[in-house]
Design an enzyme around this catalytic site. Structure first.
Site, mmCIF file in Angstrom:
data_model
loop_
_atom_site.group_PDB
_atom_site.id
_atom_site.type_symbol
_atom_site.label_atom_id
_atom_site.label_comp_id
_atom_site.label_asym_id
_atom_site.label_seq_id
_atom_site.Cartn_x
_atom_site.Cartn_y
_atom_site.Cartn_z
ATOM 1 N N TRP A 279 0.829 -1.214 0.000
ATOM 2 C CA TRP A 279 0.000 0.000 0.000
ATOM 3 C C TRP A 279 0.854 1.251 0.000
ATOM 4 O O TRP A 279 0.552 2.230 -0.697
ATOM 5 C CB TRP A 279 -1.020 -0.034 1.135
ATOM 6 N N ASP B 212 -1.762 6.982 6.111
ATOM 7 C CA ASP B 212 -2.808 6.093 5.613
ATOM 8 C C ASP B 212 -3.136 5.129 6.746
ATOM 9 O O ASP B 212 -2.366 4.226 7.061
ATOM 10 C CB ASP B 212 -2.316 5.333 4.380
ATOM 11 N N LYS C 90 -12.845 -1.312 6.487
ATOM 12 C CA LYS C 90 -12.251 -2.209 7.467
ATOM 13 C C LYS C 90 -12.896 -1.960 8.845
ATOM 14 O O LYS C 90 -13.668 -2.781 9.315
ATOM 15 C CB LYS C 90 -10.735 -2.020 7.538
#
Lengths: 366, 366
Positions: free
Chosen positions: A102, A177, A201
């Site tokens: 990511w 993030d 999530k």
């Protein structure tokens, strides 16, 4: 109806109490005669839902008053572009920590939009530990430092906030993030310039992105960015430059209420999360059959990848797990093996059941 | 539970049958033990949902094979930026028709990102009629012609597709914001280069945007656009560069099934829509109390604004309407008065009830 245990990395399990309430209110929200999905985003009913959600999130994270909270679309991936557009209007180079897939995507987008400096990388240790503070080498013109708090695929988490002094003097905005770890425990929002997180999530359904940004950073945007990218314009419009994802916003609000009222806040949530993760890591470490490669200090509480001693048993493991109601344990296609995501909504009982299954599988097949 | 009649311009009413099915499946999708919201977007279950939704939409609109269908985030407003980014990589000037508030926003974004030519405008007639074909004056380097099929706020609709020959020879791509009229009746997709529509009127909940784009236009993007903007990259990834808004996509699929199976397709839907709108326009035109300013040829089937002879009665009208279960009739804040949005999911009975109320209100208060 049977509800199984869902270890999906995202879109992930939601609290059953939240789904039940959503189900109850689906056709008629609190006697108003329509669904939340059918409400104007500017109606008093929806504005109240939106404002309560923001306030509950602020309460949970103790967001200081000089931060703005935005409810957006596009996922963390859209933030990979929005962050450089919003923070590089006064020049400088964006600095990034590379810790996994990511982080790498965020870096690639920053490079695509003008350039990026990789201030430290976990590649030398094969993405099994995060860089230590002394390893971080900022560029002289660093405009911000971006990092990925928790690598969802690698299961690698920062054990600290990489706060750095700016080479030009003053504070350097830290951009995080936090997609797969937000709300898993308390944080100090004042450590950050920008926090962003895809909802799917720990917040709610896919299609919603939360951004928490310090007011001082609202005026630094590039003049050439798309109008809908501007944090300042979005903040001024209360995230309603155009129609927001109203139903996802409402569901996020229900999750925030669940965290406050049912769980008792983020400290209580962290205690439960740590207990769940500690159990599973202990089971993995105590076995000769399962392995997790991550340095103990950087093991994720949320995403726990593990491999079997014999790759040839992977499909049997997954099939047998699914047969007993343990879903979505397959590792990400880029790394293989298994991964159990233990987000907030995954109950401790699910982890216990998983460990029992793993022990039994090892005994029979290991 | 009481369901009221909802005339909201968007997010708008959804078919009750769709909401009931969503409610029924909310915690356990077809015995899988989890909600659609909790499924990986790459799971076989969700991929089947996504593919069926696309196929049903293709069937409804008879989308030719050389068009790609994308399921995106960001609303039509994000398309205001994505269209010029995707279509101007080979230069040229984007051409726009100005017919109201939404067209104006699209034009403003194109101007912000590099420039736009207004090929015709309805401003001279105070946004009460669309430009005729002879009024359209393309720039010599026109790259595409953008128009807004139905102005949601003004209630102004095109009665034709403004297909134009390109000044450079060949066909000129026609780009259409179809947010508030898509699926209200049959169209010929081959007339268009790009069709886009925010979902929250006739497709599903807010937070989903459908784009239908001809394959020939996929390679014309500007190299400096954000990665998530590229129609080509999105098409290659099946709209899954990152996590899509899965639940909104699922709900859109249920709406498409409802249109196919319960309504019987778009020709049948258009017959119903025309009957609903004709009734309401007839009631307005037949009264001395209510007025709609739009040229008959360009009256929208979806959004019908009207004013009362006495502005001072507006609030009474709204209060009394709400008291009998007629919701969201207030006109847009920029224009005032009333607006009844008669999207697909608004039943004919709702229109009949509204007309009865209007007649009674005029008799008592007019």
């Amino acid at each position: 109806m049977t509800r199984h245990y869902n270890f999906c990395a995202g879109p992930a399990a939601l609290p059953e109490a939240v789904l039940e309430r959503a189900q109850d209110e689906l056709l008629d929200y609190q006697g108003r005669g329509l669904s939340v999905m059918e409400m104007s985003h500017r109606s008093p009913e929806f504005v109240a839902i939106a404002e309560r959600a923001e306030q509950d999130l602020r309460d949970l994270l103790s967001v200081p008053d000089d931060y703005r909270v935005l409810f957006l679309q596009g996922g963390a991936t859209m933030q990979f572009a929005m962050v450089p557009y919003n923070l590089l209007g006064q020049g400088g180079t964006p600095n990034y920590l590379h810790t996994g897939i990511w982080a790498k995507k965020a870096i690639a987008e920053a490079e695509h939009l003008g350039g990026a400096h990789i201030a430290a990388s976990s590649e030398a240790n094969r993405l099994t530990a995060v860089p230590r503070p002394d390893d971080i080498d900022l560029s002289d013109d660093a405009a911000y430092l971006h990092y990925t708090a928790n690598e969802t695929i690698g299961g690698l988490a920062f054990d600290y906030v990489p706060k750095m002094a700016s080479p030009q003097g003053g504070g350097l905005p830290i951009v995080c993030d936090m997609s797969s770890s937000i709300l898993s425990g308390p944080i100090d929002v004042s450590d950050y310039g920008v926090i962003y997180a895809g909802a799917q999530k720990n917040i709610g359904p896919a299609g919603l992105t939360v951004v928490i940004v310090h007011e001082d950073l609202l005026g630094r945007g590039r003049s050439d960015m798309p109008g809908l990218f501007s944090y300042r314009a979005l903040a001024e419009a209360g995230s309603m430059i155009n129609t927001p994802p109203t139903y996802a916003w409402y569901l996020a609000g229900l999750v925030f209420q669940w965290l406050k009222e049912d769980v008792g806040g983020l400290a209580a949530m962290e205690t439960i999360n740590r207990r769940k993760a500690d159990k599973l890591y202990a089971a993995i470490d105590g076995s000769d059959f399962y392995t997790n490669p991550i340095a103990p200090l950087n093991r994720s509480l949320m995403n726990i990848p593990f491999v079997l001693a014999d790759d040839g048993l992977n499909q049997s493991f997954l099939d047998e797990a699914e047969a007993v109601g343990l879903l979505n344990l397959k590792g990400h296609r880029s790394v293989g093996g298994m991964r159990a995501s233990l987000y907030n909504a995954v109950p401790e009982k699910a982890v216990d059941t998983l460990i029992d299954f793993m022990t039994d599988f090892e005994r029979r097949r290991g």
